[in-house]
Write an enzyme that holds these catalytic residues in place. Sequence first.
Site, PDB file in Angstrom:
ATOM      1  N   ASN A 174      20.799  15.660 -30.226  1.00 29.43           N
ATOM      2  CA  ASN A 174      21.019  16.722 -31.216  1.00 29.43           C
ATOM      3  C   ASN A 174      19.994  17.829 -31.015  1.00 29.43           C
ATOM      4  OD1 ASN A 174      19.163  14.753 -32.211  1.00 29.43           O
ATOM      5  ND2 ASN A 174      19.442  15.458 -34.306  1.00 29.43           N
TER       6      ASN A 174
ATOM      7  N   CYS B 142      25.299  18.625 -32.651  1.00 26.56           N
ATOM      8  CA  CYS B 142      25.169  17.165 -32.676  1.00 26.56           C
ATOM      9  C   CYS B 142      25.013  16.614 -31.263  1.00 26.56           C
ATOM     10  CB  CYS B 142      26.402  16.534 -33.311  1.00 26.56           C
ATOM     11  SG  CYS B 142      26.520  16.735 -35.093  1.00 26.56           S
TER      12      CYS B 142
ATOM     13  N   GLU C 212      26.639  14.193 -29.919  1.00 24.14           N
ATOM     14  CA  GLU C 212      27.953  13.954 -29.314  1.00 24.14           C
ATOM     15  C   GLU C 212      28.493  15.246 -28.703  1.00 24.14           C
ATOM     16  OE1 GLU C 212      26.898  13.210 -32.326  1.00 24.14           O
ATOM     17  OE2 GLU C 212      27.970  11.515 -33.199  1.00 24.14           O
TER      18      GLU C 212
ATOM     19  N   CYS D 209      30.086  12.734 -36.904  1.00 23.21           N
ATOM     20  CA  CYS D 209      30.499  13.506 -38.075  1.00 23.21           C
ATOM     21  C   CYS D 209      31.969  13.908 -37.897  1.00 23.21           C
ATOM     22  CB  CYS D 209      29.610  14.739 -38.243  1.00 23.21           C
ATOM     23  SG  CYS D 209      29.935  16.038 -37.028  1.00 23.21           S
TER      24      CYS D 209
END
Length: 132
Positions: A42, A53, A55, A86
Amino acid sequence: MTDRKLISMATEVMANSYSPYSRFKVGAAIECTDGTVFTGCNIENSAFGATMCAEAAAVAAAVSAGQRSFKRIAIISEGNSYCFPCGSCRQLLYEFAQELEVLSARADGRYVSYSLASLLPMAFGKEHMDNL
Ligand code: THU
C-alpha cells in the site's frame, strides 16, 4: 508454487509499505496463470483519496508487465486479523480474474482461502456490456 511461498512474497513486500497515516502495512502477491508473480504494497498519500492499496499496486505492476490473467492473490497485513481486499480492489481484481483465489494471511502464519466470486457476488463485469 505453494500458498506459503506466495504468502511469503506478500510478507516480504509488505516491508516496503508507505503508510505513515494509517500505520497499517499491507503486502500483496498476485500469481499469473503462467506462474509469474508480481507484488505490491500500500502506498498512502497526504490527500488520502489518492492512496493505493497493496492489491492495486500488485495488479498495476502485473498489467504494466503485460500480464492480464491471474489465478491467485495472497494478502497480508501486520495485525492478527485477516485483511481482505476492499470493495474497490475486489472490482479491480474481477476485471482480470473472475476465477481468482484470494488468500488472506495473518502475521501469525494462519491463512484462509476464498474465491473472488464469493467475495464479490453478482459482480458487474465486461460480460454485461455485450452491446459494446
Ligand atoms: N489497504 C490495503 O492496502 N489493502 C486492503 O485490502 C485494505 C486496505 C490499505 C489502504 C491504506 O493504506 C491502509 O490499508 C488503511 O486502509
